[in-house]
Design an enzyme around this catalytic site. Structure first.
Site, PDB file in Angstrom:
ATOM      1  N   GLY A   1      61.046  45.792  27.001  1.00 57.68           N
ATOM      2  CA  GLY A   1      61.042  46.648  28.177  1.00 57.68           C
ATOM      3  C   GLY A   1      62.464  46.951  28.602  1.00 57.68           C
ATOM      4  O   GLY A   1      63.371  46.150  28.354  1.00 57.68           O
TER       5      GLY A   1
ATOM      6  N   GLN B   1      68.968  49.515  34.368  1.00 57.10           N
ATOM      7  CA  GLN B   1      69.671  48.707  33.355  1.00 57.10           C
ATOM      8  C   GLN B   1      70.601  49.544  32.486  1.00 57.10           C
ATOM      9  O   GLN B   1      71.421  48.999  31.757  1.00 57.10           O
ATOM     10  CB  GLN B   1      68.667  47.985  32.454  1.00 57.10           C
ATOM     11  CG  GLN B   1      67.849  46.940  33.187  1.00 57.10           C
ATOM     12  CD  GLN B   1      66.943  46.215  32.226  1.00 57.10           C
ATOM     13  OE1 GLN B   1      65.830  46.656  31.973  1.00 57.10           O
ATOM     14  NE2 GLN B   1      67.406  45.101  31.676  1.00 57.10           N
TER      15      GLN B   1
ATOM     16  N   CYS C   1      65.748  39.046  29.667  1.00 57.93           N
ATOM     17  CA  CYS C   1      66.087  40.353  30.232  1.00 57.93           C
ATOM     18  C   CYS C   1      67.353  40.838  29.542  1.00 57.93           C
ATOM     19  O   CYS C   1      68.301  40.067  29.385  1.00 57.93           O
ATOM     20  CB  CYS C   1      66.331  40.213  31.733  1.00 57.93           C
ATOM     21  SG  CYS C   1      66.814  41.749  32.538  1.00 57.93           S
ATOM     22  N   LEU C   2      67.361  42.095  29.101  1.00 55.72           N
ATOM     23  CA  LEU C   2      68.539  42.604  28.391  1.00 55.72           C
ATOM     24  C   LEU C   2      69.785  42.623  29.277  1.00 55.72           C
ATOM     25  O   LEU C   2      70.896  42.665  28.761  1.00 55.72           O
ATOM     26  CB  LEU C   2      68.255  44.004  27.837  1.00 55.72           C
ATOM     27  CG  LEU C   2      67.173  44.067  26.753  1.00 55.72           C
ATOM     28  CD1 LEU C   2      66.928  45.505  26.309  1.00 55.72           C
ATOM     29  CD2 LEU C   2      67.545  43.200  25.552  1.00 55.72           C
TER      30      LEU C   2
ATOM     31  N   HIS D   1      58.001  42.759  35.549  1.00 47.10           N
ATOM     32  CA  HIS D   1      59.450  42.573  35.404  1.00 47.10           C
ATOM     33  C   HIS D   1      60.178  43.910  35.541  1.00 47.10           C
ATOM     34  O   HIS D   1      61.173  44.011  36.259  1.00 47.10           O
ATOM     35  CB  HIS D   1      59.727  41.927  34.038  1.00 47.10           C
ATOM     36  CG  HIS D   1      61.174  41.717  33.706  1.00 47.10           C
ATOM     37  ND1 HIS D   1      61.720  40.469  33.474  1.00 47.10           N
ATOM     38  CD2 HIS D   1      62.198  42.593  33.549  1.00 47.10           C
ATOM     39  CE1 HIS D   1      63.021  40.609  33.201  1.00 47.10           C
ATOM     40  NE2 HIS D   1      63.337  41.898  33.235  1.00 47.10           N
ATOM     41  N   GLU D   2      59.677  44.930  34.852  1.00 47.72           N
ATOM     42  CA  GLU D   2      60.372  46.232  34.860  1.00 47.72           C
ATOM     43  C   GLU D   2      60.203  46.960  36.197  1.00 47.72           C
ATOM     44  O   GLU D   2      61.135  47.626  36.659  1.00 47.72           O
ATOM     45  CB  GLU D   2      59.884  47.107  33.704  1.00 47.72           C
ATOM     46  CG  GLU D   2      60.039  46.504  32.309  1.00 47.72           C
ATOM     47  CD  GLU D   2      61.442  46.027  32.002  1.00 47.72           C
ATOM     48  OE1 GLU D   2      62.418  46.558  32.549  1.00 47.72           O
ATOM     49  OE2 GLU D   2      61.567  45.082  31.184  1.00 47.72           O
TER      50      GLU D   2
ATOM     51  N   HIS E   1      62.750  45.756  38.477  1.00 51.04           N
ATOM     52  CA  HIS E   1      64.063  46.384  38.277  1.00 51.04           C
ATOM     53  C   HIS E   1      64.192  47.653  39.131  1.00 51.04           C
ATOM     54  O   HIS E   1      65.268  47.944  39.646  1.00 51.04           O
ATOM     55  CB  HIS E   1      64.276  46.759  36.808  1.00 51.04           C
ATOM     56  CG  HIS E   1      64.835  45.655  35.960  1.00 51.04           C
ATOM     57  ND1 HIS E   1      66.019  44.996  36.247  1.00 51.04           N
ATOM     58  CD2 HIS E   1      64.386  45.106  34.812  1.00 51.04           C
ATOM     59  CE1 HIS E   1      66.251  44.084  35.319  1.00 51.04           C
ATOM     60  NE2 HIS E   1      65.270  44.119  34.429  1.00 51.04           N
TER      61      HIS E   1
HETATM   62 NI    NI Z   1      65.015  42.969  32.750  1.00 55.90          NI
END
Ligand code: NI
Length: 172
Positions: free
Chosen positions: A48, A53, A95-96, A137-138, A141
């Site tokens: 994701g 991000q 998480c990236l 999670h997304e 963000h």
């Molecule tokens: Ni993330």
């Protein structure tokens, strides 16, 4: 398509509430952003990736919990809105924007999200387990919430210490 630069915590864009995508913004620019976000996500082996991000403070994210194996799971969600949650799961999450940090995070087991596709059509997605975890999670963000905020206090302190160490070593 191009690979976009990924914001690492604590970039301010990750901690800000993102703006909705307006009707007039459903255009080729949005499609390009979505394509680039998919490419960026796959190239980093993520499941994701949300627009904040990649330094775009807009409410959208891409996901593919199959890791590129199942075209049906490749989905872009614009203006996501969580309309139902139930149950509970506790599992590893990454998480990236937090390279090298993986920790247990409690999430709801199932969620239903309402969103618009790249054409602006309203859709709903009902997901459990990893899909639900990813959606939650997304969507976080888009609200300036990072998974650090969802950890227990103890795990958050451990993660912060590790981030400090990685930064010191120039690995962040
Ligand atoms: Ni993330």
């Amino acid at each position: 398509m191009s690979i976009l630069k990924i914001a690492h915590y604590p970039e301010p864009v990750l901690l800000s509430v993102a703006k909705p995508v307006m009707d007039e913004e459903f255009n080729d620019g949005l499609k390009k952003l979505v394509d680039d976000m998919f490419e960026t996500m796959y190239s980093s082996n993520g499941v994701g990736l949300a627009a904040p991000q990649v330094f775009v403070s807009q409410r959208l994210f891409v996901m593919d919990c199959s890791g590129g194996e199942d075209e049906k799971q490749k989905i872009a969600l614009i203006n996501p809105e969580i309309i139902h949650v139930e149950g509970e799961q506790n599992g590893d999450e990454g998480c990236l924007s937090f390279p090298g940090i993986y920790t247990k995070v409690k999430r709801e087991l199932r969620t239903v999200v309402r969103y618009q596709d790249v054409l602006g059509n309203v859709q709903e997605l009902d997901g459990t387990e990893l899909t639900a975890r990813c959606i939650l999670h997304e969507t976080d963000h888009c609200d300036g919430i990072v998974f650090l905020d969802r950890m227990t206090a103890l795990k958050r302190e451990m993660a912060k210490r590790k981030i400090k160490r990685l930064k010191r070593n120039g690995e962040w």
